[in-house]
Design a protein around this motif. Structure first.
Motif, PDB file in Angstrom:
ATOM      1  N   LEU A 312       0.858  -1.188   0.000  1.00  0.00           N
ATOM      2  CA  LEU A 312       0.000   0.000   0.000  1.00  0.00           C
ATOM      3  C   LEU A 312       0.893   1.236   0.000  1.00  0.00           C
ATOM      4  O   LEU A 312       1.832   1.330   0.788  1.00  0.00           O
ATOM      5  N   LEU A 313       0.604   2.174  -0.904  1.00  0.00           N
ATOM      6  CA  LEU A 313       1.461   3.372  -1.008  1.00  0.00           C
ATOM      7  C   LEU A 313       0.754   4.640  -0.569  1.00  0.00           C
ATOM      8  O   LEU A 313       1.386   5.628  -0.219  1.00  0.00           O
ATOM      9  N   GLY A 314      -0.587   4.658  -0.649  1.00  0.00           N
ATOM     10  CA  GLY A 314      -1.279   5.897  -0.297  1.00  0.00           C
ATOM     11  C   GLY A 314      -2.776   5.738  -0.465  1.00  0.00           C
ATOM     12  O   GLY A 314      -3.286   4.630  -0.649  1.00  0.00           O
ATOM     13  N   ALA A 315      -3.474   6.875  -0.410  1.00  0.00           N
ATOM     14  CA  ALA A 315      -4.931   6.858  -0.567  1.00  0.00           C
ATOM     15  C   ALA A 315      -5.344   8.003  -1.475  1.00  0.00           C
ATOM     16  O   ALA A 315      -4.683   9.043  -1.528  1.00  0.00           O
ATOM     17  N   VAL A 316      -6.446   7.787  -2.189  1.00  0.00           N
ATOM     18  CA  VAL A 316      -6.983   8.818  -3.086  1.00  0.00           C
ATOM     19  C   VAL A 316      -8.476   8.932  -2.812  1.00  0.00           C
ATOM     20  O   VAL A 316      -9.115   7.945  -2.441  1.00  0.00           O
ATOM     21  N   GLY A 317      -9.035  10.127  -2.933  1.00  0.00           N
ATOM     22  CA  GLY A 317     -10.463  10.246  -2.641  1.00  0.00           C
ATOM     23  C   GLY A 317     -11.000  11.628  -2.878  1.00  0.00           C
ATOM     24  O   GLY A 317     -10.384  12.453  -3.555  1.00  0.00           O
ATOM     25  N   VAL A 318     -12.182  11.864  -2.311  1.00  0.00           N
ATOM     26  CA  VAL A 318     -12.833  13.166  -2.461  1.00  0.00           C
ATOM     27  C   VAL A 318     -13.322  13.663  -1.108  1.00  0.00           C
ATOM     28  O   VAL A 318     -13.592  12.886  -0.194  1.00  0.00           O
TER      29      VAL A 318
END
Length: 351
Positions: A312-318
């Motif tokens: 896991l490298l990171g998170a993306v979202g809104v």
């Protein structure tokens, strides 16, 4: 009181809650009993509906704004809806095609790729897109160069396997000449290319402690040089489309917007939240005060983690108002994280 009490609700109450929330998410107005009896398709009297509404209110799932006879869902009601009443649809084909088209798999740096994902999410949802940029140290080193600068400073040029180039200027206690720096760079390029920065740092420090090592004989200031060149650096978070949030009446209060934009600028709270999201696979959702940060109280944050080669490298979202079309937003965020992971995997295997 447990936050998930879907089991306490009978089928009619669940159906009414789902209908009320769908209606509220669509138009933002409190929903009255009459509308509910029409749109729920349930054959029950308005009195029964009022009783069920009173029960839902007592359970903390809906609330009555003073000015109206209707009710709106609370963050807890929205949470129950998202956890168990929502019916997630797969992402429509045209949206999937748009994502694939606009998230270029080409030889972009990781920062470009993740930044792109954030911009794209913002454009597709009309909310603010947010993404963590993995630390460069998560990628293997391809090459290092040292360039002597005046006043015992050195420019360190690190080239990583994802094509990202990072320059760091470090201060040494005493200057090293160009030849010594070149020897150090050759040594590192010969022995450590393909390793991650954290691993290189621990290898070097271990070798330097073994006084007889080749490196130690060659370069007494290497400790300093290595420690500074490979010092850990923090993660960053990119936000795009934050002005989109000014369009939502529930967020359009100036004090609230100011607080939100300050949080975007300082980034540290947002980074903490996103780091929590990045540690667990899959979709994470914070509704209203669930995020624990006052600036995000009127907002929902929907994120999904991304990674490459099993890490896991990171998170993306809104980030958007709590009144959002969750059944549409969640699949978009999920698909974006999936495509981002694929692009990073391709970049990693293309090396």
């Amino acid at each position: 009181m447990p936050s998930h009490h879907s089991h306490d609700l009978d089928i009619r109450a669940r159906r009414l809650l789902r209908t009320l929330i769908a209606q509220y998410l669509a138009d933002g107005e409190p929903v009255g009993s009459r509308t509910l009896s029409r749109s729920s398709g349930l054959d029950v009297s308005p009195a029964t509906i009022r009783n069920i509404m009173a029960d839902l209110e007592e359970a903390g799932l809906v609330a009555s704004p003073h000015t109206s006879a209707g009710r709106i869902p609370t963050p807890r009601g929205l949470r129950l809806f998202v956890d168990s009443l929502i019916e997630l649809q797969p992402l429509p084909q045209d949206e999937m095609v748009r994502l694939q088209r606009e998230l270029p798999p080409g030889p972009a740096t990781v920062r470009d790729l993740v930044g792109n994902a954030s911009v794209l999410l913002s454009a597709m949802t009309h909310f603010a897109g947010v993404v963590t940029v993995p630390r460069q140290t998560d990628f293997p080193l391809r090459h290092i160069d040292f360039v002597p600068l005046p006043d015992a400073r050195v420019l360190v040029i690190l080239v990583f396997s994802d094509n990202q180039v990072q320059n760091r200027v470090i201060q040494l206690a005493k200057p090293l000449d160009g030849r010594e720096l070149e020897q150090a760079a050759n040594y590192i390029n010969e022995h450590f290319v393909g390793l991650r920065v954290d691993d290189i740092r621990s290898h070097l420090l271990r070798e330097l402690r073994e006084a007889s090592s080749e490196l130690h004989k060659m370069l007494s200031s290497a400790v300093e040089l290595a420690a500074a060149s490979f010092a850990p650096q923090g993660e960053d978070v990119l936000i795009s489309g934050q002005t989109n949030l000014m369009a939502y009446s529930e967020l359009a209060n100036l004090d609230r917007l100011r607080e939100l934009f300050e949080a975007f600028q300082k980034k540290n709270e947002l980074l903490q939240l996103m780091e929590i999201c990045a540690k667990a696979p899959g979709v994470r959702l914070f509704i209203g005060e669930e995020s624990g940060f006052a600036a995000l109280d009127g907002c929902s944050v929907v994120t999904a983690s991304y990674g490459a080669q099993g890490r896991l490298l990171g998170a993306v979202g809104v980030i958007g108002p709590t009144r959002m079309a969750y059944e549409r937003v969640i699949p978009v965020v999920q698909a974006t994280a999936g495509l981002l992971s694929e692009a990073l995997n391709r970049a990693a295997t293309a090396l």
